[in-house]
Design a protein around this motif. Structure first.
Motif, PDB file in Angstrom:
ATOM      1  N   LYS A  91      49.517 -42.728  41.778  1.00 19.17           N
ATOM      2  CA  LYS A  91      49.922 -41.408  41.140  1.00 19.17           C
ATOM      3  C   LYS A  91      49.490 -40.959  39.748  1.00 19.17           C
ATOM      4  O   LYS A  91      50.216 -41.225  38.859  1.00 19.17           O
ATOM      5  CB  LYS A  91      51.459 -41.469  40.963  1.00 19.17           C
ATOM      6  CG  LYS A  91      52.330 -41.456  42.526  1.00 19.17           C
ATOM      7  CD  LYS A  91      53.642 -41.431  42.391  1.00 19.17           C
ATOM      8  CE  LYS A  91      54.413 -41.524  43.734  1.00 19.17           C
ATOM      9  NZ  LYS A  91      55.985 -41.699  43.612  1.00 19.17           N
ATOM     10  N   VAL A  92      48.092 -40.946  39.767  1.00 15.43           N
ATOM     11  CA  VAL A  92      47.518 -40.636  38.242  1.00 15.43           C
ATOM     12  C   VAL A  92      46.985 -39.027  38.469  1.00 15.43           C
ATOM     13  O   VAL A  92      46.308 -38.886  39.558  1.00 15.43           O
ATOM     14  CB  VAL A  92      46.391 -41.575  38.073  1.00 15.43           C
ATOM     15  CG1 VAL A  92      45.760 -41.517  36.625  1.00 15.43           C
ATOM     16  CG2 VAL A  92      47.152 -43.007  37.886  1.00 15.43           C
ATOM     17  N   ASN A  93      47.084 -38.424  37.579  1.00 12.81           N
ATOM     18  CA  ASN A  93      46.771 -36.955  37.462  1.00 12.81           C
ATOM     19  C   ASN A  93      46.215 -36.815  36.091  1.00 12.81           C
ATOM     20  O   ASN A  93      46.699 -37.091  35.003  1.00 12.81           O
ATOM     21  CB  ASN A  93      47.711 -36.136  37.856  1.00 12.81           C
ATOM     22  CG  ASN A  93      48.117 -36.263  39.347  1.00 12.81           C
ATOM     23  OD1 ASN A  93      47.412 -36.182  40.254  1.00 12.81           O
ATOM     24  ND2 ASN A  93      49.514 -36.154  39.546  1.00 12.81           N
ATOM     25  N   ALA A  94      45.019 -36.028  36.033  1.00 16.43           N
ATOM     26  CA  ALA A  94      44.578 -35.658  34.737  1.00 16.43           C
ATOM     27  C   ALA A  94      44.323 -34.301  34.603  1.00 16.43           C
ATOM     28  O   ALA A  94      43.721 -33.707  35.654  1.00 16.43           O
ATOM     29  CB  ALA A  94      43.297 -36.570  34.374  1.00 16.43           C
ATOM     30  N   THR A  95      44.597 -33.610  33.613  1.00 17.74           N
ATOM     31  CA  THR A  95      44.105 -32.368  33.172  1.00 17.74           C
ATOM     32  C   THR A  95      43.522 -31.940  31.912  1.00 17.74           C
ATOM     33  O   THR A  95      43.744 -32.891  31.033  1.00 17.74           O
ATOM     34  CB  THR A  95      45.469 -31.221  33.486  1.00 17.74           C
ATOM     35  OG1 THR A  95      46.319 -31.726  32.347  1.00 17.74           O
ATOM     36  CG2 THR A  95      46.072 -31.427  34.825  1.00 17.74           C
ATOM     37  N   PHE A  96      42.747 -31.055  31.778  1.00 17.16           N
ATOM     38  CA  PHE A  96      41.968 -30.417  30.501  1.00 17.16           C
ATOM     39  C   PHE A  96      42.227 -29.359  30.207  1.00 17.16           C
ATOM     40  O   PHE A  96      41.887 -28.447  31.199  1.00 17.16           O
ATOM     41  CB  PHE A  96      40.646 -30.828  30.740  1.00 17.16           C
ATOM     42  CG  PHE A  96      39.896 -31.364  29.277  1.00 17.16           C
ATOM     43  CD1 PHE A  96      39.401 -32.389  29.199  1.00 17.16           C
ATOM     44  CD2 PHE A  96      39.629 -30.132  28.576  1.00 17.16           C
ATOM     45  CE1 PHE A  96      38.939 -32.859  27.853  1.00 17.16           C
ATOM     46  CE2 PHE A  96      38.831 -30.638  27.386  1.00 17.16           C
ATOM     47  CZ  PHE A  96      38.616 -31.909  27.131  1.00 17.16           C
TER      48      PHE A  96
END
Length: 141
Positions: A111-116
């Protein structure tokens, strides 16, 4: 020293230049927030995009690093007698960074999410649910 270099003392400089190198060594600023069900890292990366950053997670260590960028299109522009740089900080150098964080054992690697968005990288890492407490029966010997 020319008068434009006085801007350094006014605005500061998070990076430093190694003699003979054209790269700035810097460590982006990071905030880490702990929530009930996740951890969130916020990293300031002005001027970068999601294509400029690599994120890896291995053995509970999260690493955020810049991608090597070899595009020097500004370097190839022809110089003229009527225009020349007296100070060049925006495109003359590339900045490289690498930050690693040892994460707590309660992370959920699935459960790892990245946003920029707007120069800020946000990485949300889920936490495992606490194991329910159970009573242990004691047997007589």
């Amino acid at each position: 020293m020319n008068e434009l270099s006085l801007l350094d003392s006014l605005f500061g400089n998070d990076g430093f230049m190694l003699p003979g190198y054209r790269e700035t060594v810097c460590a982006p600023k990071v905030d880490v927030v702990q929530k009930k069900d996740s951890y969130i890292l916020y990293m300031d990366l002005p001027g970068k995009t999601e294509k400029d950053v690599d994120i890896t997670l291995k053995n509970d260590v999260l690493t955020v690093a810049s991608v090597e960028n070899t595009n020097d299109s500004d370097e190839k522009k022809e110089k003229t007698d009527s225009e020349y740089y007296i100070l060049r900080e925006r495109t003359a150098r590339r900045s490289q960074f690498k930050r690693s964080f040892t994460l707590p054992k309660d992370i959920d690697a699935d459960k790892v999410n990245a946003t920029f968005k707007n120069g800020i990288l946000s990485i949300e890492i889920g936490r495992k649910e606490d194991a329910a407490e159970r009573k242990i029966a004691i047997k007589s010997a």
